[in-house]
Design an enzyme around this catalytic site. Structure first.
Site, PDB file in Angstrom:
ATOM      1  CD  GLU A   1     -15.954  28.373-110.643  1.00 32.97           C
ATOM      2  OE1 GLU A   1     -17.164  28.362-111.420  1.00 32.97           O
ATOM      3  OE2 GLU A   1     -15.845  27.538-110.261  1.00 32.97           O
TER       4      GLU A   1
ATOM      5  CG  ASP B   1     -23.249   6.954-112.974  1.00 34.21           C
ATOM      6  OD1 ASP B   1     -22.654   8.240-112.326  1.00 34.21           O
ATOM      7  OD2 ASP B   1     -23.819   6.414-113.368  1.00 34.21           O
TER       8      ASP B   1
ATOM      9  CG  ASN C   1     -15.154  25.854-106.478  1.00 33.99           C
ATOM     10  OD1 ASN C   1     -14.550  26.960-106.825  1.00 33.99           O
ATOM     11  ND2 ASN C   1     -16.528  26.167-106.398  1.00 33.99           N
ATOM     12  CD  GLU C   2     -18.882  29.220-106.613  1.00 32.32           C
ATOM     13  OE1 GLU C   2     -19.529  28.329-107.425  1.00 32.32           O
ATOM     14  OE2 GLU C   2     -18.402  29.628-107.255  1.00 32.32           O
TER      15      GLU C   2
ATOM     16  CG  HIS D   1     -26.295   6.937-108.935  1.00 34.89           C
ATOM     17  ND1 HIS D   1     -24.945   6.899-108.700  1.00 34.89           N
ATOM     18  CD2 HIS D   1     -25.624   7.343-110.097  1.00 34.89           C
ATOM     19  CE1 HIS D   1     -24.199   6.788-109.226  1.00 34.89           C
ATOM     20  NE2 HIS D   1     -24.528   6.758-109.856  1.00 34.89           N
TER      21      HIS D   1
ATOM     22  CG  HIS E   1     -15.429  22.497-107.363  1.00 35.58           C
ATOM     23  ND1 HIS E   1     -14.804  23.342-108.129  1.00 35.58           N
ATOM     24  CD2 HIS E   1     -16.554  22.893-108.242  1.00 35.58           C
ATOM     25  CE1 HIS E   1     -15.626  24.219-108.844  1.00 35.58           C
ATOM     26  NE2 HIS E   1     -16.688  23.622-108.451  1.00 35.58           N
TER      27      HIS E   1
ATOM     28  CG  ASN F   1     -15.501  31.124-108.317  1.00 30.21           C
ATOM     29  OD1 ASN F   1     -13.952  30.906-108.600  1.00 30.21           O
ATOM     30  ND2 ASN F   1     -15.695  29.623-108.056  1.00 30.21           N
TER      31      ASN F   1
ATOM     32  CD  GLN G   1     -18.765  20.946-112.777  1.00 26.18           C
ATOM     33  OE1 GLN G   1     -18.312  22.378-112.056  1.00 26.18           O
ATOM     34  NE2 GLN G   1     -20.082  21.834-113.124  1.00 26.18           N
TER      35      GLN G   1
ATOM     36  CE1 TYR H   1     -19.438  31.124-114.400  1.00 27.64           C
ATOM     37  CE2 TYR H   1     -19.312  30.965-111.664  1.00 27.64           C
ATOM     38  CZ  TYR H   1     -19.416  30.375-112.945  1.00 27.64           C
ATOM     39  OH  TYR H   1     -18.269  29.466-112.992  1.00 27.64           O
TER      40      TYR H   1
ATOM     41  NE  ARG I   1     -10.077  26.900-109.285  1.00 25.11           N
ATOM     42  CZ  ARG I   1     -11.559  27.128-109.352  1.00 25.11           C
ATOM     43  NH1 ARG I   1     -12.336  27.684-110.174  1.00 25.11           N
ATOM     44  NH2 ARG I   1     -12.367  26.186-108.155  1.00 25.11           N
TER      45      ARG I   1
HETATM   46  C1  LIG Z   1     -19.904   1.364-113.358  1.00 22.28           C
HETATM   47  O1  LIG Z   1     -21.075   1.883-113.179  1.00 22.28           O
HETATM   48  C2  LIG Z   1     -21.355   1.720-114.557  1.00 22.28           C
HETATM   49  C3  LIG Z   1     -22.832   2.720-114.914  1.00 22.28           C
HETATM   50  O2  LIG Z   1     -22.592   4.245-115.038  1.00 22.28           O
HETATM   51  C4  LIG Z   1     -22.114   0.309-114.662  1.00 22.28           C
HETATM   52  O3  LIG Z   1     -22.709   0.289-115.883  1.00 22.28           O
HETATM   53  C5  LIG Z   1     -21.493  -0.971-114.762  1.00 22.28           C
HETATM   54  O4  LIG Z   1     -21.367  -1.450-114.828  1.00 22.28           O
HETATM   55  C6  LIG Z   1     -19.674  -0.352-113.085  1.00 22.28           C
HETATM   56  N1  LIG Z   1     -18.800  -0.993-113.522  1.00 22.28           N
HETATM   57  C7  LIG Z   1     -18.161  -1.649-111.891  1.00 22.28           C
HETATM   58  C8  LIG Z   1     -16.819  -2.570-112.356  1.00 22.28           C
HETATM   59  O5  LIG Z   1     -19.303  -1.995-110.623  1.00 22.28           O
END
Ligand SMILES: *[C@@H]1O[C@H](CO)[C@@H](O)[C@H](O)[C@H]1NC(C)=O
Ligand SMILES: *[C@@H]1O[C@H](CO)[C@@H](O)[C@H](O)[C@H]1NC(C)=O
Ligand SMILES: *[C@@H]1O[C@H](CO)[C@@H](O)[C@H](O)[C@H]1NC(C)=O
Length: 492
Positions: free
Chosen positions: A389, A71, A176-177, A58, A141, A317, A38, A319, A96
């Site tokens: 949490e 990412d 976790n959970e 992805h 997690h 945890n 996260q 909520y 944590r």
């Molecule tokens: C890693 O991921 C990003 C997208 O989040 C991309 O733009 C980048 O080229 C990637 N780098 C490698 C080394 O693969």
């Protein structure tokens, strides 16, 4: 004394002491939490392996509300110094965070340890300790290495983590959970991996997760505790269930056993194994559905003994809460545990006066946390409880009075549990230190004490009003809504 008079008197009594006694017990620890996927970002740096969440976001961006992913997230992989500064600004006793399994072990297996991954967590741990903040570390997690399909290799991974960091980390969460890992994943397909198997997969998963936890705890107990003296537990997700009508009381108790007891009775009860009432109901349901045996897989006596007692404290945890009532004949039921319970024949709903939040599964009911604590104490005795949490999801904005009120109300209920009910709560963890990738909600929901600007290249973190409230609370070691402390907003 009649009932009405008793209520009036007890209200007056609790008001009169509460005005003076909103102090937390000496030694009570305040912290805040995050989780690797996260916040870290850097999903593909150096030799890091792909995780189930990398693949899921992805390949299935449509499963995430804003089609986003982790990412970059808060880029804590690069900005960890700023994260430590925030922990200092708040005055946290502990922080944590979780370790990304595929960052440390790129293949998932212990054959190769990533130097960069290892250093990242060494830096974070040492940086926290330098500031007098204890690292409180979760091993798992949810970011399973993509090379693995289940937790079979968990204790090998745990051994690597305990060996590298165990000299400095004294608080550990194995998993976790389980409720989310098993029930939510297999009942709804909402989260990674996208496999739906509510009648079988979810319960098989429940047993596997408990076994994985137990083996890791025993490993720590035998090989690491003698030299490191740390504490290990697993963190459960608790949804408190109240019956809609008195006739639904037994059903509500079953729902508590299904949501919480399934993951606590095997570990914390003196007998071990599944909660007997749940075991019976699920066997009946399975036979009715045409299975030859219960879809809740039986434990052998050896397995019961292996899992029982594998804890050093209780990690909670919490909520939100629910009302539950018996389903009517032929009534359509949605999926457990965020919706109804087809297995228990229960329809789940919100009480009208429980405020809704920006997360569809989340209603506010502060008393729920106290009642959950009391339920656990009654079942399993006088354990040490740490709230691992708790926090509120909201819209964006720095003046988050709603979050402050949530913290105040829930913390007051925790104080009541400590002082009136004798529950030994020794710590509290705010979820979360900063806005982050909130799984299915992506970046649409904000839960942070710090706001994060996700369009800023430095992922600028700015304290909300709730951060000032929390810092003030920690400083006073008591609930007192007024004073505001200056915090340092500068990104270094
Ligand atoms: C890693 O991921 C990003 C997208 O989040 C991309 O733009 C980048 O080229 C990637 N780098 C490698 C080394 O693969
Ligand atoms: C609460 O638990 C802690 C840690 O195990 C222990 O030191 C303390 O004595 C307990 N307090 C009470 C009131 O039981
Ligand atoms: C805030 O933090 C920055 C970076 O750590 C530091 O340079 C600056 O002096 C701090 N400001 C205050 C008012 O403490």
């Amino acid at each position: 004394m009649d009932w009405c008079r008793a209520v009036v008197l007890s209200t007056v009594f609790s008001m009169s002491w509460s005005a003076e006694d909103l102090t937390f017990p000496p030694g009570f620890m305040f912290g805040a939490a995050t989780a690797a996927y996260q916040v870290e970002g850097a999903w593909n740096v150096s030799d890091k392996g792909e995780s189930a969440w990398d693949r899921y976001t992805h390949e299935h961006p449509e499963k995430i509300k804003d089609y986003s992913n982790g990412d970059v997230a808060c880029d804590s992989y690069h900005l960890w110094k700023r994260d430590i500064e925030m922990a200092v600004e708040l005055g946290l006793k502990f922080y944590r965070f979780s370790i990304s399994w595929p960052r440390l072990l790129p293949s998932g297996y212990p054959n190769h340890i990533s130097e960069d991954g290892k250093n990242y967590y060494n830096n974070l741990i040492d940086g926290l300790l330098e500031k007098g903040i204890e690292p409180f570390v979760t091993l798992y997690h949810w970011d399973l290495p993509m090379s693995l399909t289940d937790l079979d290799w968990f204790s090998d991974y745990a051994r690597v983590v305990f060996s590298i960091y165990g000299d400095r980390v004294k608080w550990w969460i194995t998993i976790n959970e389980p409720l989310i890992i098993c029930d939510v994943v297999f009942d709804t397909g909402f989260m990674a991996p996208p496999i739906v198997s509510p009648e079988l997969g979810a319960y098989l998963c429940s047993k596997n997760v408990l076994m994985a936890h137990a083996k890791a705890w025993r490993l720590y107990d035998e090989e690491f505790r003698p030299k490191f003296h740390g504490k290990v537990s697993l963190a459960n997700h608790h949804i408190w269930f109240d019956p809609l009508t008195p006739a639904d009381a037994e059903l509500a108790e079953l729902a508590r056993e299904d949501c919480v007891g399934k993951y606590t009775h095997p570990i914390f009860s003196s007998t071990g194994g599944w909660p007997p009432s749940l075991e019976k109901v699920l066997e009946d349901v399975s036979i009715k559905r045409g299975y030859k045996k219960s879809s809740l897989p039986a434990f052998t006596p050896e397995e019961i003994a292996l899992v029982r007692g594998t804890y050093d404290f209780y990690a909670m945890n919490h909520y939100t809460s629910r009302l539950i009532r018996k389903a009517r004949e032929g009534e359509a039921l949605t999926t457990w545990p965020l919706g109804d319970s087809p297995d228990l024949g229960g329809v789940v709903q919100r009480r009208e006066d429980w405020p809704v939040t920006t997360s569809f599964w989340f209603y506010v009911y502060p008393e729920g946390i106290r009642r959950q604590l009391v339920w656990l104490r009654q079942k399993y005795g006088n354990l040490e409880f740490v709230i691992t949490e708790n926090g509120l999801s909201t819209y964006a904005g720095l003046d988050d009075q709603d979050r402050i009120n949530y913290y105040k109300d829930y913390l007051r209920q925790i104080l009541l549990a400590i002082k009136e009910d004798g529950v030994n709560v020794t710590g509290y963890t705010a979820w979360t230190l900063m806005d982050n990738f909130e799984w299915m909600d992506g970046y649409t929901t904000k839960i942070g004490l710090y706001e994060v600007d996700f369009s800023h290249p430095q992922r600028m973190r700015t304290p909300r009003a709730s951060a000032r409230f929390y810092a003030d609370l920690i400083k006073k070691h008591a609930l007192d809504p007024i004073t505001v402390l200056p915090l340092n907003d500068t990104v270094s």
